[in-house]
Design a protein around this motif. Structure first.
Motif, PDB file in Angstrom:
ATOM      1  N   SER A 128      87.832  11.159  39.221  1.00  0.00           N
ATOM      2  CA  SER A 128      87.825  10.396  37.970  1.00  0.00           C
ATOM      3  C   SER A 128      88.838   9.261  37.956  1.00  0.00           C
ATOM      4  O   SER A 128      88.740   8.368  37.101  1.00  0.00           O
ATOM      5  CB  SER A 128      88.090  11.332  36.779  1.00  0.00           C
ATOM      6  N   ASN A 129      89.808   9.271  38.866  1.00  0.00           N
ATOM      7  CA  ASN A 129      90.809   8.200  38.880  1.00  0.00           C
ATOM      8  C   ASN A 129      90.386   7.033  39.785  1.00  0.00           C
ATOM      9  O   ASN A 129      91.219   6.265  40.250  1.00  0.00           O
ATOM     10  CB  ASN A 129      92.176   8.733  39.320  1.00  0.00           C
ATOM     11  N   TYR A 130      89.086   6.914  40.017  1.00  0.00           N
ATOM     12  CA  TYR A 130      88.529   5.788  40.765  1.00  0.00           C
ATOM     13  C   TYR A 130      87.496   5.069  39.907  1.00  0.00           C
ATOM     14  O   TYR A 130      86.845   5.675  39.051  1.00  0.00           O
ATOM     15  CB  TYR A 130      87.852   6.257  42.057  1.00  0.00           C
ATOM     16  N   ASP A 131      87.354   3.767  40.167  1.00  0.00           N
ATOM     17  CA  ASP A 131      86.330   2.976  39.497  1.00  0.00           C
ATOM     18  C   ASP A 131      85.344   2.475  40.549  1.00  0.00           C
ATOM     19  O   ASP A 131      85.669   2.379  41.742  1.00  0.00           O
ATOM     20  CB  ASP A 131      86.960   1.775  38.779  1.00  0.00           C
ATOM     21  N   ILE A 132      84.124   2.182  40.110  1.00  0.00           N
ATOM     22  CA  ILE A 132      83.078   1.653  40.986  1.00  0.00           C
ATOM     23  C   ILE A 132      82.713   0.262  40.497  1.00  0.00           C
ATOM     24  O   ILE A 132      82.338   0.085  39.323  1.00  0.00           O
ATOM     25  CB  ILE A 132      81.835   2.556  40.983  1.00  0.00           C
ATOM     26  N   LEU A 133      82.838  -0.721  41.380  1.00  0.00           N
ATOM     27  CA  LEU A 133      82.538  -2.109  41.033  1.00  0.00           C
ATOM     28  C   LEU A 133      81.315  -2.584  41.800  1.00  0.00           C
ATOM     29  O   LEU A 133      81.088  -2.183  42.939  1.00  0.00           O
ATOM     30  CB  LEU A 133      83.734  -3.010  41.377  1.00  0.00           C
ATOM     31  N   PHE A 134      80.552  -3.460  41.172  1.00  0.00           N
ATOM     32  CA  PHE A 134      79.438  -4.144  41.835  1.00  0.00           C
ATOM     33  C   PHE A 134      79.804  -5.618  41.928  1.00  0.00           C
ATOM     34  O   PHE A 134      80.093  -6.255  40.908  1.00  0.00           O
ATOM     35  CB  PHE A 134      78.141  -3.956  41.048  1.00  0.00           C
ATOM     36  N   MET A 135      79.795  -6.141  43.149  1.00  0.00           N
ATOM     37  CA  MET A 135      80.306  -7.488  43.358  1.00  0.00           C
ATOM     38  C   MET A 135      79.382  -8.306  44.251  1.00  0.00           C
ATOM     39  O   MET A 135      78.466  -7.776  44.891  1.00  0.00           O
ATOM     40  CB  MET A 135      81.710  -7.424  43.977  1.00  0.00           C
ATOM     41  N   THR A 144      76.832 -13.304  36.256  1.00  0.00           N
ATOM     42  CA  THR A 144      75.475 -12.752  36.297  1.00  0.00           C
ATOM     43  C   THR A 144      75.270 -11.937  37.570  1.00  0.00           C
ATOM     44  O   THR A 144      75.258 -12.480  38.676  1.00  0.00           O
ATOM     45  CB  THR A 144      74.424 -13.880  36.245  1.00  0.00           C
ATOM     46  N   MET A 145      75.107 -10.636  37.400  1.00  0.00           N
ATOM     47  CA  MET A 145      74.901  -9.752  38.536  1.00  0.00           C
ATOM     48  C   MET A 145      73.403  -9.558  38.816  1.00  0.00           C
ATOM     49  O   MET A 145      72.572  -9.660  37.900  1.00  0.00           O
ATOM     50  CB  MET A 145      75.541  -8.398  38.266  1.00  0.00           C
ATOM     51  N   PRO A 146      73.039  -9.277  40.069  1.00  0.00           N
ATOM     52  CA  PRO A 146      71.629  -9.051  40.424  1.00  0.00           C
ATOM     53  C   PRO A 146      71.195  -7.636  40.033  1.00  0.00           C
ATOM     54  O   PRO A 146      71.306  -6.687  40.812  1.00  0.00           O
ATOM     55  CB  PRO A 146      71.619  -9.249  41.940  1.00  0.00           C
ATOM     56  N   ILE A 147      70.743  -7.499  38.821  1.00  0.00           N
ATOM     57  CA  ILE A 147      70.412  -6.182  38.284  1.00  0.00           C
ATOM     58  C   ILE A 147      69.327  -5.492  39.111  1.00  0.00           C
ATOM     59  O   ILE A 147      69.360  -4.269  39.315  1.00  0.00           O
ATOM     60  CB  ILE A 147      69.976  -6.286  36.808  1.00  0.00           C
ATOM     61  N   PHE A 148      68.381  -6.274  39.616  1.00  0.00           N
ATOM     62  CA  PHE A 148      67.325  -5.678  40.439  1.00  0.00           C
ATOM     63  C   PHE A 148      67.931  -5.020  41.687  1.00  0.00           C
ATOM     64  O   PHE A 148      67.565  -3.905  42.062  1.00  0.00           O
ATOM     65  CB  PHE A 148      66.297  -6.733  40.840  1.00  0.00           C
ATOM     66  N   SER A 149      68.872  -5.692  42.322  1.00  0.00           N
ATOM     67  CA  SER A 149      69.506  -5.145  43.525  1.00  0.00           C
ATOM     68  C   SER A 149      70.288  -3.876  43.206  1.00  0.00           C
ATOM     69  O   SER A 149      70.291  -2.918  43.993  1.00  0.00           O
ATOM     70  CB  SER A 149      70.441  -6.184  44.151  1.00  0.00           C
ATOM     71  N   ILE A 150      70.962  -3.858  42.060  1.00  0.00           N
ATOM     72  CA  ILE A 150      71.718  -2.674  41.661  1.00  0.00           C
ATOM     73  C   ILE A 150      70.763  -1.525  41.355  1.00  0.00           C
ATOM     74  O   ILE A 150      71.026  -0.363  41.699  1.00  0.00           O
ATOM     75  CB  ILE A 150      72.620  -3.001  40.457  1.00  0.00           C
ATOM     76  N   TRP A 151      69.635  -1.840  40.732  1.00  0.00           N
ATOM     77  CA  TRP A 151      68.628  -0.814  40.435  1.00  0.00           C
ATOM     78  C   TRP A 151      68.088  -0.209  41.729  1.00  0.00           C
ATOM     79  O   TRP A 151      67.934   1.017  41.833  1.00  0.00           O
ATOM     80  CB  TRP A 151      67.496  -1.423  39.610  1.00  0.00           C
ATOM     81  N   ILE A 152      67.801  -1.053  42.719  1.00  0.00           N
ATOM     82  CA  ILE A 152      67.315  -0.556  44.014  1.00  0.00           C
ATOM     83  C   ILE A 152      68.340   0.408  44.620  1.00  0.00           C
ATOM     84  O   ILE A 152      67.996   1.495  45.115  1.00  0.00           O
ATOM     85  CB  ILE A 152      67.035  -1.715  44.986  1.00  0.00           C
ATOM     86  N   LEU A 187      79.248  -2.841  46.955  1.00  0.00           N
ATOM     87  CA  LEU A 187      79.863  -1.765  46.189  1.00  0.00           C
ATOM     88  C   LEU A 187      81.320  -1.613  46.598  1.00  0.00           C
ATOM     89  O   LEU A 187      81.637  -1.618  47.790  1.00  0.00           O
ATOM     90  CB  LEU A 187      79.122  -0.448  46.426  1.00  0.00           C
ATOM     91  N   VAL A 188      82.193  -1.478  45.609  1.00  0.00           N
ATOM     92  CA  VAL A 188      83.616  -1.289  45.853  1.00  0.00           C
ATOM     93  C   VAL A 188      84.074  -0.073  45.060  1.00  0.00           C
ATOM     94  O   VAL A 188      83.869  -0.009  43.843  1.00  0.00           O
ATOM     95  CB  VAL A 188      84.439  -2.523  45.431  1.00  0.00           C
ATOM     96  N   ILE A 189      84.665   0.878  45.749  1.00  0.00           N
ATOM     97  CA  ILE A 189      85.265   2.052  45.107  1.00  0.00           C
ATOM     98  C   ILE A 189      86.776   1.861  45.195  1.00  0.00           C
ATOM     99  O   ILE A 189      87.336   1.774  46.286  1.00  0.00           O
ATOM    100  CB  ILE A 189      84.851   3.355  45.822  1.00  0.00           C
ATOM    101  N   VAL A 190      87.432   1.768  44.050  1.00  0.00           N
ATOM    102  CA  VAL A 190      88.853   1.421  44.043  1.00  0.00           C
ATOM    103  C   VAL A 190      89.626   2.361  43.124  1.00  0.00           C
ATOM    104  O   VAL A 190      89.154   2.704  42.024  1.00  0.00           O
ATOM    105  CB  VAL A 190      89.056  -0.063  43.632  1.00  0.00           C
ATOM    106  N   ARG A 191      90.785   2.794  43.576  1.00  0.00           N
ATOM    107  CA  ARG A 191      91.629   3.665  42.766  1.00  0.00           C
ATOM    108  C   ARG A 191      92.126   2.891  41.548  1.00  0.00           C
ATOM    109  O   ARG A 191      92.549   1.739  41.660  1.00  0.00           O
ATOM    110  CB  ARG A 191      92.800   4.162  43.612  1.00  0.00           C
ATOM    111  N   LYS A 192      92.092   3.510  40.391  1.00  0.00           N
ATOM    112  CA  LYS A 192      92.363   2.800  39.146  1.00  0.00           C
ATOM    113  C   LYS A 192      93.790   2.275  39.048  1.00  0.00           C
ATOM    114  O   LYS A 192      94.029   1.252  38.391  1.00  0.00           O
ATOM    115  CB  LYS A 192      92.045   3.708  37.950  1.00  0.00           C
ATOM    116  N   ASP A 193      94.753   2.951  39.681  1.00  0.00           N
ATOM    117  CA  ASP A 193      96.126   2.444  39.589  1.00  0.00           C
ATOM    118  C   ASP A 193      96.261   1.107  40.316  1.00  0.00           C
ATOM    119  O   ASP A 193      97.135   0.301  39.975  1.00  0.00           O
ATOM    120  CB  ASP A 193      97.125   3.454  40.143  1.00  0.00           C
ATOM    121  N   ILE A 194      95.385   0.864  41.298  1.00  0.00           N
ATOM    122  CA  ILE A 194      95.376  -0.441  41.972  1.00  0.00           C
ATOM    123  C   ILE A 194      95.023  -1.535  40.974  1.00  0.00           C
ATOM    124  O   ILE A 194      95.595  -2.636  40.982  1.00  0.00           O
ATOM    125  CB  ILE A 194      94.351  -0.444  43.128  1.00  0.00           C
TER     126      ILE A 194
END
Length: 433
Positions: free
Chosen positions: A68-75, A306-314, A263-270
């Motif tokens: 739970s102390n990690y976040d997931i980013l879409f970039m 603006t993120m590519p929602i279709f790509s994230i859905w795939i 996809l980026v998984i990053v610790r929240k304290d960062i």
């Protein structure tokens, strides 16, 4: 014209996708859930888009058991974009830790704080890179280029695998030979992070496991390294203890989905350890550009732009299919399958060593990108091999242009059936040579 079922594709990226996901994607691209709009058309700030983001995060969290102390980013920007993002963000974290330390010891005297941190940056800042192949080499070169205005020796190549392998990639020397920067705080030089590429797509080298010398569970609290890993080409192919990493990133177009999203998984304290941009600028260091600033992206739910929602859905559908296929075993099941497919291929290559010569050393052979030469790199015979494969609808086998040879990319969506077709061809070709 061949059907999809007739083609066995082993390209390194973009890679094959599960056929059911593509079929669902074709419908969603035209008319998503009977809305009359395709997924490439909907607003990235709509409730539908937000649900897709949430569902994809939930799928990844479940597959990897992300704490739970990690976040997931879409970039944006792919793995290459993260080469820069890692430097911008992690150097900023290093500076902020030093700034806070100076602030507590110098009673808030801003001029003295700035001067002390300026001296520490030039004297103590190091970025450790484990260079085991073409992509980690490019990442280290990007870091050196970005940091050149403040120093030419800030990037520490703690490992250059070519030095122990005749000038070529294909091995990972023992950890006791690595030259990592000190990590004891207050002892001068201090590594901002240790960077490695978990699987080298071009060179067929994969770390067999997490390096013991970087394992935070085996070290004193003050010595825990901030480990950054590029997992673009073996993402979701085996179990990963996310808690051992500060950052994990991966381009989607190999094991996760299609291009356009990283996809980026990053610790929240960062994300909360970033200095004011003005402080970085006073040191002659660029603050992270907004598009690469993990804290900005996280604050905006990956919707800063603006993120590519279709790509994230795939990507979310691929994760959903993995969970449905493997059930409670999750990535343990996929790891077992990946290992089994790779073993079939390597066993045939090794059994016909006069015809096929595997490039990397046995201990670091990639399960995802199987690199070998045919008849010691004979150009005519390798062309014959590729032509013969094409005639059997076995496609995407040509090695990367920088190294040549043959490369079998054994990603998650490559079926056991197609691996068996390729195995049969490998046997038949070896009988002739």
């Amino acid at each position: 014209m061949p059907s999809r079922e007739e083609v066995a594709y082993f390209g390194a990226g973009p890679a094959p996708l599960p056929t059911p996901v593509l079929e669902q994607g074709a419908k969603a691209f035209l008319n998503y859930e009977n809305t009359g709009l395709g997924l490439a058309e909907i607003s990235h700030r709509s409730p539908t888009a937000n649900k897709i983001l949430a569902d994809t995060r939930a799928g990844l969290t479940t597959l990897l058991d992300i704490p739970s102390n990690y976040d997931i980013l879409f970039m944006h920007g792919g793995g290459s974009g993260e080469f820069s993002a890692v430097v911008f963000n992690m150097v900023a974290v290093w500076v902020e830790n030093r700034r806070r330390r100076a602030e507590s010891e110098l009673n808030g005297d801003s001029d003295k704080i700035l001067e002390r941190v300026r001296q520490e940056v030039r004297r103590d800042l190091r970025l450790d890179y484990l260079v085991t192949g073409s992509w980690s080499l490019k990442a280290s070169q990007e870091a050196a280029s970005l940091l050149e205005p403040i120093g030419k020796d800030l990037v520490n190549i703690a490992l250059d695998a070519r030095k122990d392998n005749g000038g070529k990639f294909g091995s990972i020397p023992p950890e006791e030979n690595w030259k990592l920067s000190p990590r004891q705080r207050g002892q001068g030089i201090e590594s901002a992070f240790v960077y490695y590429c978990d699987n080298e797509t071009v060179d067929g080298v994969e770390f067999p496991s997490f390096p013991k010398s970087l394992d935070p569970g085996l070290q004193d609290e003050l010595e825990k390294p901030l480990v950054v890993a590029d997992m673009s080409s073996n993402f979701l192919s085996r179990r990963v203890d996310v808690s051992k990493y500060a950052v994990i990133f991966g381009g989607a177009q190999k094991n996760i989905g299609i291009t356009d999203v990283t996809l980026v998984i990053v610790r929240k304290d960062i994300l909360s350890t970033i200095p004011p941009p003005s402080f970085l600028h006073a040191l002659g260091i660029w603050s992270p550009p907004a598009i690469l600033n993990w804290a900005v992206v996280a604050k905006n739910n990956s919707l800063y732009n603006t993120m590519p929602i279709f790509s994230i859905w795939i990507a979310g559908q691929v994760m959903k299919s993995l969970l449905a296929f493997h059930g409670d075993s999750k990535l343990a099941g996929q790891e077992e399958l990946s290992n089994a497919k790779a073993k079939i291929i390597y066993d045939i290559l090794d059994a016909n060593s006069s015809t096929y010569q595997v490039v990397p050393h046995t201990s670091v052979r990639s399960r995802m990108n199987i690199c070998f030469r045919v008849c010691k790199g004979d150009a005519a015979i390798e062309k014959e091999f590729l032509d013969g494969a094409e005639s059997r609808m076995l496609q995407g086998l040509k090695g990367h242009r920088s190294v040549g040879g043959i490369r079998i990319s054994n990603y998650n969506a490559v079926s056991m059936t197609n691996v068996e077709k390729l195995a049969e061809y490998l046997k038949d070709f070896a009988k002739k040579h």
